[in-house]
Write an enzyme that holds these catalytic residues in place. Structure first.
Site, PDB file in Angstrom:
ATOM      1  CG  HIS A 116       4.410  -1.883  -7.923  1.00  0.00           C
ATOM      2  ND1 HIS A 116       5.134  -2.053  -9.080  1.00  0.00           N
ATOM      3  CD2 HIS A 116       3.113  -2.050  -8.279  1.00  0.00           C
ATOM      4  CE1 HIS A 116       4.316  -2.307 -10.091  1.00  0.00           C
ATOM      5  NE2 HIS A 116       3.080  -2.320  -9.621  1.00  0.00           N
TER       6      HIS A 116
ATOM      7  CG  HIS B 285      -1.281  -3.209  -6.967  1.00  0.00           C
ATOM      8  ND1 HIS B 285      -1.754  -2.164  -7.733  1.00  0.00           N
ATOM      9  CD2 HIS B 285      -0.330  -3.828  -7.722  1.00  0.00           C
ATOM     10  CE1 HIS B 285      -1.124  -2.163  -8.899  1.00  0.00           C
ATOM     11  NE2 HIS B 285      -0.259  -3.157  -8.918  1.00  0.00           N
TER      12      HIS B 285
END
Ligand code: 5GP
Ligand code: ZN
Length: 147
Positions: free
Chosen positions: A108, A110
């Protein structure tokens, strides 16, 4: 109509569970490939996560095509997030492996909007690159580069 593709999935993974709708999230956007939602523990207001729907640990095992899709998508979401909180800048940050602060082992990004004087702090203590170390590293890295 064919069956939807079966994505790499880990039933014990918190982000796979969010993708499957088993855990709620504050969703900002989704398409066939990725989902974006607000981080549950924001380091600053607007802290957003961009998460592929497929379960891959990190950039060491994700297919290049998926990484390309994420990379193409990131600028639009980063612009929207930073504009929404009236920030002039942001980090687009990926923690790649546990030792690099990755706590959820599902790749992922940020998006962390930044303003002068905000409360987010990353300790970054530069050393000094000496010539011998640089030459040694160039040899070690380039002989391992698989492209
Ligand atoms: P990492 O340390 O792996 O780079 O970041 C994981 C991020 O996921 C953390 O910032 C953490 O706050 C966030 N997070 C963990 N669990 C959840 C959750 O259930 N929902 C949401 N929205 N964020 C989560
Ligand atoms: Zn997962």
């Amino acid at each position: 109509m064919g069956e939807p593709p079966i994505l790499p999935h880990d039933p014990g993974c918190i982000f796979c569970r969010i993708v499957a709708g088993l855990i709620p999230c504050h969703k900002l956007y989704e398409n066939d490939t990725l989902i974006c939602f607000l981080d549950i523990g924001p380091v600053v207001p607007g802290h957003t996560l961009v998460v592929p729907k497929s379960h891959y640990h990190n950039v060491f095992d994700v297919p290049a095509e998926l990484l390309g899709h994420l990379g193409q998508f990131l600028p639009a979401m980063a612009k929207a997030v930073t504009a929404a909180v009236e920030a002039p800048a942001c980090h687009i940050l990926l923690n790649n492996g546990s030792e690099a602060m990755q706590s959820v082992l599902h790749l992922h990004y940020h998006i962390i909007p930044r303003k002068r004087g905000d409360t987010f702090y990353v300790p970054w203590l530069p050393g000094r690159l000496d010539v011998d170390t640089a030459r040694d590293l160039i040899v070690r890295i380039t002989k391992r580069l698989e492209i």
